[in-house]
Structure formats: structure tokens, C-alpha cells
Design a protein around this motif. Structure first.
Motif, PDB file in Angstrom:
ATOM      1  N   MET A  46      30.966  47.974  52.658  1.00 12.02           N
ATOM      2  CA  MET A  46      32.219  47.811  51.908  1.00 12.02           C
ATOM      3  C   MET A  46      32.694  49.179  51.417  1.00 12.02           C
ATOM      4  N   ASN A  47      33.992  49.435  51.497  1.00 17.99           N
ATOM      5  CA  ASN A  47      34.564  50.727  51.128  1.00 17.99           C
ATOM      6  C   ASN A  47      34.379  50.991  49.631  1.00 17.99           C
ATOM      7  N   SER A  48      33.684  52.096  49.317  1.00 23.93           N
ATOM      8  CA  SER A  48      33.367  52.406  47.907  1.00 23.93           C
ATOM      9  C   SER A  48      34.613  52.764  47.111  1.00 23.93           C
ATOM     10  N   PHE A  49      35.587  53.399  47.766  1.00 20.94           N
ATOM     11  CA  PHE A  49      36.847  53.756  47.098  1.00 20.94           C
ATOM     12  C   PHE A  49      37.557  52.500  46.605  1.00 20.94           C
ATOM     13  N   LEU A  50      37.707  51.524  47.496  1.00 16.37           N
ATOM     14  CA  LEU A  50      38.380  50.279  47.122  1.00 16.37           C
ATOM     15  C   LEU A  50      37.570  49.501  46.094  1.00 16.37           C
ATOM     16  N   SER A  51      36.262  49.457  46.265  1.00 18.31           N
ATOM     17  CA  SER A  51      35.400  48.714  45.351  1.00 18.31           C
ATOM     18  C   SER A  51      35.560  49.207  43.915  1.00 18.31           C
ATOM     19  N   LYS A  52      35.553  50.519  43.745  1.00 18.92           N
ATOM     20  CA  LYS A  52      35.669  51.103  42.403  1.00 18.92           C
ATOM     21  C   LYS A  52      37.074  50.925  41.827  1.00 18.92           C
ATOM     22  N   TRP A  53      38.081  51.341  42.590  1.00 17.63           N
ATOM     23  CA  TRP A  53      39.423  51.402  42.040  1.00 17.63           C
ATOM     24  C   TRP A  53      40.076  50.031  41.898  1.00 17.63           C
ATOM     25  N   LEU A  54      39.767  49.109  42.808  1.00 16.06           N
ATOM     26  CA  LEU A  54      40.318  47.763  42.653  1.00 16.06           C
ATOM     27  C   LEU A  54      39.655  47.019  41.498  1.00 16.06           C
ATOM     28  N   SER A  55      38.413  47.367  41.192  1.00 16.74           N
ATOM     29  CA  SER A  55      37.752  46.811  40.004  1.00 16.74           C
ATOM     30  C   SER A  55      38.478  47.273  38.739  1.00 16.74           C
ATOM     31  N   ILE A  56      38.875  48.544  38.732  1.00 24.71           N
ATOM     32  CA  ILE A  56      39.645  49.083  37.598  1.00 24.71           C
ATOM     33  C   ILE A  56      40.988  48.365  37.493  1.00 24.71           C
ATOM     34  N   SER A  57      41.610  48.079  38.636  1.00 26.45           N
ATOM     35  CA  SER A  57      42.896  47.368  38.644  1.00 26.45           C
ATOM     36  C   SER A  57      42.772  45.991  38.006  1.00 26.45           C
ATOM     37  N   ILE A  58      41.703  45.276  38.345  1.00 25.94           N
ATOM     38  CA  ILE A  58      41.508  43.946  37.773  1.00 25.94           C
ATOM     39  C   ILE A  58      41.240  44.054  36.267  1.00 25.94           C
ATOM     40  N   LEU A  59      40.521  45.090  35.855  1.00 27.25           N
ATOM     41  CA  LEU A  59      40.330  45.351  34.420  1.00 27.25           C
ATOM     42  C   LEU A  59      41.687  45.553  33.747  1.00 27.25           C
ATOM     43  N   ASN A  60      42.546  46.323  34.392  1.00 26.98           N
ATOM     44  CA  ASN A  60      43.882  46.566  33.842  1.00 26.98           C
ATOM     45  C   ASN A  60      44.695  45.277  33.757  1.00 26.98           C
ATOM     46  N   LEU A  61      44.552  44.417  34.762  1.00 24.78           N
ATOM     47  CA  LEU A  61      45.242  43.126  34.740  1.00 24.78           C
ATOM     48  C   LEU A  61      44.776  42.283  33.553  1.00 24.78           C
ATOM     49  N   SER A  62      43.504  42.410  33.202  1.00 30.70           N
ATOM     50  CA  SER A  62      42.990  41.664  32.037  1.00 30.70           C
ATOM     51  C   SER A  62      43.632  42.165  30.736  1.00 30.70           C
ATOM     52  N   PHE A  63      43.903  43.474  30.655  1.00 26.60           N
ATOM     53  CA  PHE A  63      44.593  44.019  29.482  1.00 26.60           C
ATOM     54  C   PHE A  63      46.029  43.488  29.405  1.00 26.60           C
ATOM     55  N   VAL A  64      46.691  43.416  30.568  1.00 26.21           N
ATOM     56  CA  VAL A  64      48.050  42.865  30.619  1.00 26.21           C
ATOM     57  C   VAL A  64      48.046  41.426  30.105  1.00 26.21           C
ATOM     58  N   ALA A  65      47.097  40.628  30.590  1.00 30.43           N
ATOM     59  CA  ALA A  65      47.010  39.223  30.187  1.00 30.43           C
ATOM     60  C   ALA A  65      46.656  39.088  28.710  1.00 30.43           C
ATOM     61  N   ALA A  66      45.788  39.961  28.211  1.00 28.80           N
ATOM     62  CA  ALA A  66      45.406  39.913  26.795  1.00 28.80           C
ATOM     63  C   ALA A  66      46.611  40.196  25.898  1.00 28.80           C
ATOM     64  N   LEU A  67      47.422  41.182  26.283  1.00 29.70           N
ATOM     65  CA  LEU A  67      48.637  41.489  25.519  1.00 29.70           C
ATOM     66  C   LEU A  67      49.627  40.325  25.592  1.00 29.70           C
TER      67      LEU A  67
ATOM     68  N   GLU B 224      39.717  41.071  53.147  1.00 28.41           N
ATOM     69  CA  GLU B 224      38.398  41.332  52.556  1.00 28.41           C
ATOM     70  C   GLU B 224      38.208  42.821  52.226  1.00 28.41           C
ATOM     71  N   LEU B 225      39.154  43.348  51.469  1.00 28.01           N
ATOM     72  CA  LEU B 225      39.097  44.762  51.089  1.00 28.01           C
ATOM     73  C   LEU B 225      38.024  45.019  50.040  1.00 28.01           C
ATOM     74  N   ILE B 226      37.616  43.978  49.338  1.00 32.03           N
ATOM     75  CA  ILE B 226      36.454  44.036  48.448  1.00 32.03           C
ATOM     76  C   ILE B 226      35.557  42.855  48.806  1.00 32.03           C
ATOM     77  N   ARG B 227      34.349  42.852  48.290  1.00 31.66           N
ATOM     78  CA  ARG B 227      33.425  41.767  48.592  1.00 31.66           C
ATOM     79  C   ARG B 227      33.898  40.486  47.907  1.00 31.66           C
ATOM     80  N   ILE B 228      34.037  39.430  48.700  1.00 32.54           N
ATOM     81  CA  ILE B 228      34.544  38.155  48.190  1.00 32.54           C
ATOM     82  C   ILE B 228      33.378  37.189  47.974  1.00 32.54           C
ATOM     83  N   ASN B 229      33.314  36.597  46.791  1.00 31.66           N
ATOM     84  CA  ASN B 229      32.298  35.572  46.535  1.00 31.66           C
ATOM     85  C   ASN B 229      32.943  34.379  45.813  1.00 31.66           C
ATOM     86  N   LYS B 230      32.163  33.346  45.569  1.00 32.90           N
ATOM     87  CA  LYS B 230      32.691  32.112  44.975  1.00 32.90           C
ATOM     88  C   LYS B 230      33.249  32.348  43.574  1.00 32.90           C
ATOM     89  N   LEU B 231      32.575  33.208  42.810  1.00 28.18           N
ATOM     90  CA  LEU B 231      33.016  33.469  41.441  1.00 28.18           C
ATOM     91  C   LEU B 231      34.393  34.136  41.436  1.00 28.18           C
TER      92      LEU B 231
END
Length: 416
Positions: free
Chosen positions: A1-22, A336-343
Motif C-alpha cells: 500500500m502506498n505510504s504517501f496516501l496512507s499517511k496523508w489520507l489519514s490526516i484528511s479523515i482527521l481533518n474531516l472529523s474536525f469539520v464535523a465536530a465544528l 483501494e488507494l488505502i487499505r479497506i476493511n470492515k470498520l
């Protein structure tokens, strides 16, 4: 799995959580009370961070990855400082807007964010020119960058008005809609279409039809801005002229849908099941958006739609959540740009359910507003929808952190 996408897309989802929290805080303040927080300040923080910290950041990541597939992985290092610049300025806006609204720090971070985008546009344009193969994808991307730069005119005008305490309501709203239009109908839409076109060209090979779709959307983008300001008396005589860009967008969308339908079996084989559902939902939301946009040509409908806040909020959320956010997640899952699982899939399902519930509630509230009818407990129900949205994102985030941690451990083991 591409390490660049794994790291940065994880940060993106974190940012989306901040948007939703606000967003959750905004809904809580409407339903109940949080007197120590200013509603307008939170709204500015929520909207600015949604645009820059979630959508722009993620589109940048996906576009950089597109370049790396042709120009090599080494090209990614050229963009790290730009990703960090956008990220830092986005966090700066999120925090400073909460504290002071429009002020010295928030305007400074906003300006820094805009110049970071300018730098990205220059870099990306230069690197696109290094790709010798002719492709409509490059045209979509170049147009997206141009419209993104154009949108900043509205942002600079807003900052100027706020800093100088100018109170012309029409000029203020025209600037807001200018920024919004060239962001979500320009930068967001064309960047997303570029990512999609890249895949469709490879899968279907129907380059001429895809090029025609680009031409139609590109032709329509600038004049379609006037659909956002039809409430201005000075331009009421151009209603019927705007039929042309509206028809162009509908024709462009029809061409794209026809390409997808004609090559349905081939496309289905290349994308995941859950990705297909998400992309179809995004396409449905976009179709609804185009229908609503078409209806806004009618003078009376236009005045009604811009006169009721729930309708405006519902429309903006339809575009940013229903079209753009679901598309981004659908694109990531489809290929499948990041690892996809059931969770992760569970989190996405809950998130999408929250979007649908939120839109339905806003629709009910908007329709009821026509007859000035109040809906019992509507604010509490919208708060519940915001909780569902945030819950889905947090589940996605937990999934990403677990996977990222596992990938990091494996990387350490392999390096020994």
C-alpha cells in the motif's frame, strides 16, 4: 500500500472529523446554548476549514498521486512543503476564526492559505506540462486550478470588507457566492472530474466524448456564477440568457452518464462494490444539484430559494457533503488507494446515512418555511444527524489509525 496516501489520507479523515465536530457545535448552539462560543465565529471556522483542511487538502493529495503514477514517486517530495503549508494555514484558520472571527490572525492565515494554493497551482501546472501524452484529464486539472485562483478574488474582497467594516449587504453576498461558486463549481468539481476522467479514459477509451463533456462544463462555469446572484435587481433581465450555461452543464453531464452507461460492465469490473455505490450516490446528488440549479432560472423560484436559510444551507451541504465528500470517499474506496476493511466501510456507511438524514431534515425544514410552519424538534433532529455524521467519521478514523499503526510496525520489522 502506498505510504504517501496512507499517511496523508489519514490526516484528511482527521481533518474531516474536525469539520464535523465544528458542525456539531453549531447545531448544539441552535438547539440549546453555548454562550461562551460565538455562533458566527464557529461558522466561519467550520466553513473555511471544510474547504481548505478537508476538500482542498484531499484533492491536492490525490492529484499529486496522479502525477506520481506518470512522473515517478520522486515527484511527491516536491509537494511536501505545499501540503504542510496548506495544512498549517488551515489549522490556523480553524483556531483563529473561533477566537476572533474575521481579524488580523484569521485574515493572515487565510491569505497564507490562498498563496499556498497559488504555489500549488504553479507547481502542478508545470508538472502537468511534463506529461507528453495528450489527455482530457490534464485539461480538467488545469481548468480546476484556474477556477481555484479566480475564487480567491471573492475571498480577498470579503477580507477587505471585514477589515474595513464595510456593510454593503449585496456586495458582501455577491463576494461570498463568487468564492463559493468558483470553489465548488470550479476547483472542486473540475479537480474531481479530472480524477474521474483519468480512470474513464483508461477503462473506456472514449476520449472524444469525454473531451466534449469537458468543453461543455468549462463553457458553462463562468456564466453560471450569475445564477447565484439573481436576487440582485440589476441583473434580473438576464434570467433567460442563463438557460445556455445551464443547458451546457446538463448536456455535459448527460455525455458523461452515457459514457458510463455504455461501458457499465467494464467500469464495474475495475472498481470495488462499495466504491460503486458511493460513486452512484455522488452522481445522484450531483444530478439533484443540476435539477435545482435549472429550476433557479425561474425568477420566482430564485427569489424563494435565496430567501430561506434552510434551503441555502441544504443546497451547500448537498454540494459539499452529498456530491464532493461522498465522491472523494467513493474514489478512494473504488480504487483501494488505502487499505479497506470492515470498520472503515462501517464508518463510511454511518457517515453517508448522516448526510442523507441531514439533507432530508433540511428539505423538510425548507419546504415548511414556505408557509412559515415550524417543525417540532427539528433543531434537535438536526443535532442528531450531526452526531451520526461525526460518529461515522470517528469510526473511519479509528480504522485508519489501526491500519497506519500496523503498517508502521511492519515497516520497522522489514527495515531490521
Amino acid at each position: 500500500m502506498n505510504s504517501f496516501l496512507s499517511k496523508w489520507l489519514s490526516i484528511s479523515i482527521l481533518n474531516l472529523s474536525f469539520v464535523a465536530a465544528l458542525g456539531l457545535i453549531l447545531r448544539y448552539k441552535i438547539a440549546y446554548s453555548l454562550p461562551f462560543l460565538d455562533q458566527k465565529y464557529i461558522l466561519h471556522s467550520h466553513s473555511h476549514f471544510a474547504f481548505s483542511g478537508w476538500i482542498t487538502q484531499t484533492l491536492m493529495i490525490l492529484m499529486i498521486f496522479y502525477l506520481s503514477k506518470t512522473l515517478g514517486k520522486e515527484i511527491i517530495s516536491r509537494y511536501y512543503w505545499l501540503l504542510y503549508a496548506n495544512l498549517i494555514s488551515s489549522y490556523g484558520m480553524m483556531i483563529s476564526f473561533i477566537i476572533q472571527g474575521y481579524g488580523l490572525y484569521s485574515i493572515s492565515f487565510s491569505t497564507f492559505n490562498i498563496f499556498a494554493f497559488y504555489a500549488f497551482a504553479i507547481y502542478f501546472w508545470q508538472d502537468l506540462n511534463k506529461i507528453k501524452e495528450k489527455s482530457t484529464t490534464k485539461l480538467w486539472f488545469k481548468a480546476s486550478l484556474i477556477f481555484g485562483v479566480i475564487s480567491s478574488i471573492g475571498a480577498f474582497n470579503l477580507a477587505y470588507m471585514m477589515a474595513n467594516k464595510m456593510t454593503d449587504q449585496n456586495w458582501y453576498l455577491a463576494s461570498v457566492y463568487f468564492f463559493l461558486h468558483f470553489q465548488y463549481n470550479g476547483w472542486f468539481l473540475f479537480a474531481g472530474m479530472g480524477l474521474l476522467n483519468d480512470k474513464l479514459e483508461i477503462i473506456t477509451g472514449e476520449r472524444k466524448k469525454l473531451y466534449r463533456a469537458f468543453q461543455l462544463f468549462c463553457f458553462a462555469c463562468v456564466p453560471a456564477y450569475f445564477l447565484s446572484i439573481l436576487w440582485l435587481e440589476s441583473i434580473t433581465n438576464i434570467y433567460y440568457v442563463l438557460i445556455v450555461p445551464v443547458a451546457a452543464q446538463l448536456a455535459g453531464w448527460f455525455v458523461l452518464l452515457k459514457v458510463c452507461n455504455n461501458n457499465r460492465s467494464m467500469i464495474t469490473q475495475k472498481i470495488t462494490k462499495h466504491g460503486k455505490i458511493l460513486l452512484l450516490l455522488s452522481a445522484l446528488a450531483f444530478s439533484i444539484k443540476l435539477i435545482l440549479q435549472t429550476g433557479s432560472i425561474h425568477p420566482e423560484l430564485s427569489h424563494i430559494s435565496y430567501g430561506f436559510r434552510p434551503i441555502i444551507i441544504g443546497y451547500i451541504h448537498l454540494v459539499l457533503l452529498g456530491v464532493t465528500s461522498i465522491f472523494i470517499l467513493g474514489y478512494i474506496v473504488s480504487f483501494e488507494l488505502i487499505r479497506i476493511n470492515k470498520l472503515l466501510i462501517t464508518g463510511i456507511i454511518i457517515f453517508v446515512a448522516g448526510i442523507i438524514i441531514n439533507e432530508l431534515l433540511l428539505l423538510i425544514q425548507g419546504v415548511a418555511a414556505f408557509s412559515y410552519t415550524g417543525i417540532p424538534y427539528i433543531n434537535e433532529m438536526l443535532l442528531g444527524a450531526a452526531i451520526i455524521l461525526l460518529t461515522g467519521i470517528l469510526i473511519m478514523l479509528i480504522s485508519r489509525f489501526r491500519i497506519y499503526e500496523k503498517e508502521h510496525r511492519l515497516k520497522k520489522i522489514n527495515s531490521i
